[in-house]
Design a protein around this motif. Structure first.
Motif, PDB file in Angstrom:
ATOM      1  N   GLY A  30       0.796  -1.231   0.000  1.00 39.39           N
ATOM      2  CA  GLY A  30       0.000   0.000   0.000  1.00 39.39           C
ATOM      3  C   GLY A  30       0.819   1.267   0.000  1.00 39.39           C
ATOM      4  O   GLY A  30       0.393   2.288   0.557  1.00 39.39           O
ATOM      5  N   SER A  31       2.005   1.211  -0.622  1.00 38.22           N
ATOM      6  CA  SER A  31       2.860   2.386  -0.674  1.00 38.22           C
ATOM      7  C   SER A  31       3.734   2.331  -1.928  1.00 38.22           C
ATOM      8  O   SER A  31       4.245   1.268  -2.270  1.00 38.22           O
ATOM      9  N   PRO A  32       3.906   3.460  -2.641  1.00 41.28           N
ATOM     10  CA  PRO A  32       4.773   3.470  -3.831  1.00 41.28           C
ATOM     11  C   PRO A  32       6.209   3.085  -3.480  1.00 41.28           C
ATOM     12  O   PRO A  32       6.689   3.360  -2.382  1.00 41.28           O
ATOM     13  N   ILE A  33       6.877   2.427  -4.421  1.00 45.86           N
ATOM     14  CA  ILE A  33       8.280   2.042  -4.253  1.00 45.86           C
ATOM     15  C   ILE A  33       9.061   2.553  -5.451  1.00 45.86           C
ATOM     16  O   ILE A  33       8.676   2.318  -6.597  1.00 45.86           O
ATOM     17  N   LYS A  34      10.164   3.246  -5.172  1.00 47.89           N
ATOM     18  CA  LYS A  34      11.028   3.718  -6.257  1.00 47.89           C
ATOM     19  C   LYS A  34      12.424   3.159  -6.061  1.00 47.89           C
ATOM     20  O   LYS A  34      13.034   3.320  -4.996  1.00 47.89           O
ATOM     21  N   LEU A  35      12.930   2.508  -7.093  1.00 47.31           N
ATOM     22  CA  LEU A  35      14.300   2.017  -7.059  1.00 47.31           C
ATOM     23  C   LEU A  35      15.190   3.183  -7.485  1.00 47.31           C
ATOM     24  O   LEU A  35      15.251   3.537  -8.648  1.00 47.31           O
ATOM     25  N   THR A  36      15.870   3.783  -6.515  1.00 50.40           N
ATOM     26  CA  THR A  36      16.596   5.028  -6.794  1.00 50.40           C
ATOM     27  C   THR A  36      18.048   4.831  -7.201  1.00 50.40           C
ATOM     28  O   THR A  36      18.628   5.678  -7.878  1.00 50.40           O
ATOM     29  N   ALA A  37      18.660   3.725  -6.790  1.00 51.62           N
ATOM     30  CA  ALA A  37      20.084   3.527  -7.106  1.00 51.62           C
ATOM     31  C   ALA A  37      20.462   2.063  -6.946  1.00 51.62           C
ATOM     32  O   ALA A  37      19.814   1.304  -6.223  1.00 51.62           O
ATOM     33  N   MET A  38      21.534   1.685  -7.632  1.00 49.98           N
ATOM     34  CA  MET A  38      22.102   0.353  -7.476  1.00 49.98           C
ATOM     35  C   MET A  38      23.612   0.460  -7.625  1.00 49.98           C
ATOM     36  O   MET A  38      24.133   1.391  -8.242  1.00 49.98           O
ATOM     37  N   ALA A  39      24.324  -0.502  -7.069  1.00 48.53           N
ATOM     38  CA  ALA A  39      25.776  -0.581  -7.239  1.00 48.53           C
ATOM     39  C   ALA A  39      26.150  -2.052  -7.278  1.00 48.53           C
ATOM     40  O   ALA A  39      25.646  -2.849  -6.478  1.00 48.53           O
ATOM     41  N   ARG A  40      27.008  -2.401  -8.230  1.00 50.10           N
ATOM     42  CA  ARG A  40      27.447  -3.798  -8.376  1.00 50.10           C
ATOM     43  C   ARG A  40      28.959  -3.823  -8.605  1.00 50.10           C
ATOM     44  O   ARG A  40      29.450  -3.256  -9.577  1.00 50.10           O
ATOM     45  N   PHE A  41      29.692  -4.457  -7.691  1.00 49.04           N
ATOM     46  CA  PHE A  41      31.129  -4.633  -7.842  1.00 49.04           C
ATOM     47  C   PHE A  41      31.433  -6.119  -7.970  1.00 49.04           C
ATOM     48  O   PHE A  41      30.974  -6.928  -7.159  1.00 49.04           O
ATOM     49  N   ALA A  42      32.213  -6.475  -8.985  1.00 50.33           N
ATOM     50  CA  ALA A  42      32.737  -7.831  -9.116  1.00 50.33           C
ATOM     51  C   ALA A  42      34.257  -7.729  -9.054  1.00 50.33           C
ATOM     52  O   ALA A  42      34.858  -6.887  -9.722  1.00 50.33           O
ATOM     53  N   VAL A  43      34.867  -8.576  -8.248  1.00 53.86           N
ATOM     54  CA  VAL A  43      36.312  -8.502  -8.034  1.00 53.86           C
ATOM     55  C   VAL A  43      37.076  -8.608  -9.364  1.00 53.86           C
ATOM     56  O   VAL A  43      36.859  -9.527 -10.150  1.00 53.86           O
TER      57      VAL A  43
END
Length: 308
Positions: A274-287
């Motif tokens: 019952g609440s909006p969801i916004k995906l604001t950022a992501m980060a992905r590091f692979a060695v």
């Protein structure tokens, strides 16, 4: 006894590769004699780091730390995969991740900050670890995500222990909904990102140069069909949309259910809580991603040793 000046400490540091406080102590112990100070550092095992600094460090670990609405991610490289199983190295990387959260992921600020439970800086601690463990190491990059309301979720793939592994992901979800449900969704999306390595969150975020290169290739391929330009234009747009589905996170098919897009999956949870969801950022590091590793010809090395 000559004054231990900042310039003298700097000179010794550059010459030995040891930490600043160690250099100052060495100069104090040797009455400011630079050469003697180098020897003093060598006897303490602190002057070996500079000899290792030229070697390629493409292994190591990624560390994540996330609590509530903030999370940090760091990559610390070493020369061999074996070091990743070293407890001292693991503690070092975990400590650096903790510092990263405090200084919002700025690498220079991390290096200058005090390492947890120590009086040394992160940079000095890293230099000491190089001397102790015996491999070149490098704090390569860091990221910090934060939302005003919501959660920052994390996931580590190929983990060696809690929060440490070969691939680390952070996902920032902005919402006023149930935090536990957001945490579950965030971790699922982070797992999806680990598997698919998207280029961007949305189409709008995608690098225009990347899109233009893809459009050029697709246009050339379509023209080989010999069809009219107006048909080619429609073919290209169709293929560009397929390209978006492959590289844009929100357009990708969610690996958790294999049916909905990530965007649709987020919308479904938003309705559930019952609440909006916004995906604001992501980060992905692979060695080691993007690091050019040295290729060695072992047979040639052995032959050279025998003939030499």
């Amino acid at each position: 006894m000559p004054a231990i000046t900042a310039s003298l400490v700097k000179e010794l540091r550059e010459k030995s590769g040891a930490g600043m406080m160690d250099c100052k102590k060495a100069l104090t112990e040797t009455d400011g004699d630079l050469d003697a100070a180098v020897d003093w550092l060598r006897t303490k095992g602190l002057a070996t780091a500079s000899k290792k600094s030229g070697r390629v460090a493409a292994e190591g670990l990624v560390a994540v730390t996330a609590t509530g609405n903030k999370g940090a991610l760091v990559e610390v490289n070493a020369e061999t995969d074996f070091v990743g199983r070293n407890e001292e190295f693991q503690k070092l990387v975990s400590g650096i991740a903790t510092v990263s959260a405090d200084v919002n992921g700025d690498v220079d600020a991390i290096k200058a900050a005090t390492f947890p439970g120590s009086e040394k800086t992160v940079e000095e601690t890293l230099t000491n670890a190089i001397a102790t463990i015996g491999e070149n190491m490098n704090l390569r990059r860091a990221a910090c995500l934060e939302v005003e309301k919501g959660v920052v979720a994390s996931y580590v793939h190929n983990s060696v222990t809690d929060g440490l592994g070969k691939i680390g992901i952070l996902v920032a979800l902005e919402s006023e909904g149930d935090a536990a449900r957001l945490e579950t969704l965030g971790k699922q999306i982070a797992m999806h990102i680990a598997a698919t390595s998207p280029e961007s969150i949305s189409v709008e975020d995608l690098d225009p140069e990347l899109v233009e290169r893809e459009r050029t290739v697709l246009s050339e391929q379509a023209r080989e069909s010999g069809k009219p330009e107006e048909i080619i234009a429609k073919m290209v747009e169709g293929r560009i949309n397929k390209f978006y589905q492959e590289v844009v996170l929100l357009k990708q098919t969610f690996v958790v259910d294999g049916e909905n897009t990530v965007e649709k999956a987020i919308d479904l949870v938003a309705k559930e809580i019952g609440s909006p969801i916004k995906l604001t950022a992501m980060a992905r590091f692979a060695v080691g991603e993007g690091i050019e590793k040295e290729e060695s010809d072992f047979a040639a090395e052995v032959a050279a040793a025998v003939s030499g």
